[in-house]
Design a protein around this motif. Sequence first.
Motif, PDB file in Angstrom:
ATOM      1  N   ASN A 152     -12.502  -5.921   2.162  1.00  0.00           N
ATOM      2  CA  ASN A 152     -12.290  -4.602   2.734  1.00  0.00           C
ATOM      3  C   ASN A 152     -11.604  -4.843   4.068  1.00  0.00           C
ATOM      4  OD1 ASN A 152     -12.293  -2.154   4.033  1.00  0.00           O
ATOM      5  ND2 ASN A 152     -14.328  -1.560   3.272  1.00  0.00           N
ATOM      6  N   HIS A 163     -12.074  -0.536  -0.702  1.00  0.00           N
ATOM      7  CA  HIS A 163     -12.299   0.470   0.345  1.00  0.00           C
ATOM      8  C   HIS A 163     -13.472   1.346  -0.081  1.00  0.00           C
ATOM      9  CE1 HIS A 163      -8.791  -0.419   2.792  1.00  0.00           C
ATOM     10  NE2 HIS A 163      -8.093  -0.517   1.693  1.00  0.00           N
ATOM     11  N   CYS A 202     -11.249   1.686  -4.689  1.00  0.00           N
ATOM     12  CA  CYS A 202     -11.577   2.498  -3.506  1.00  0.00           C
ATOM     13  C   CYS A 202     -12.238   3.794  -3.964  1.00  0.00           C
ATOM     14  CB  CYS A 202     -10.340   2.798  -2.672  1.00  0.00           C
ATOM     15  SG  CYS A 202      -9.141   3.931  -3.403  1.00  0.00           S
TER      16      CYS A 202
END
Length: 145
Positions: A75, A101, A126
Amino acid sequence: MAQTIFVLNGPNLNALGKREPGIYGGKTLKDIEADCKSVGESLGFVIDFRQSNHEGVLVDWMHEACDTAAGVAINPGAYGHTSIALHDAIRAISVPVVEVHISNIHAREEFRHKSMIAPAAKGMICGFGPYSYILALHALKSITQ
Ligand SMILES: O=C(O)[C@@H]1C=C(O)[C@@H](O)[C@H](O)C1
């Protein structure tokens, strides 16, 4: 023999739990580390979990991963949107890298929509909150058999 996976975290992720909980949730980075280590063990991984607010440190760790890990989940925090250095580091190593993410960066401010490192990574996960990290570990398991 268990395979080592680096889970790397970029700037401001050390503030999780306090930092904009409406976006990032209430889990601390320590909570996420514990989750990654638990699930990692079930996948036959040893998780090396690290965080830095400094771009060059993350680059150094990416190079280290090439020599000592089977893969990387990163990340990159805000460096994901800006860092050519991290892009180049990913291209420079031979182990797979998955970008993670917590938030759905494509549903946020325009400046978060572009990832400088996704084109160099194996893939990106994400928007699933802290579970994005767990999904990345499963993705790495599927490509490091
Ligand atoms: O959702 C996340 O984990 C990412 C974390 C950050 O710190 C932001 O700068 C990114 O834009 C999003």
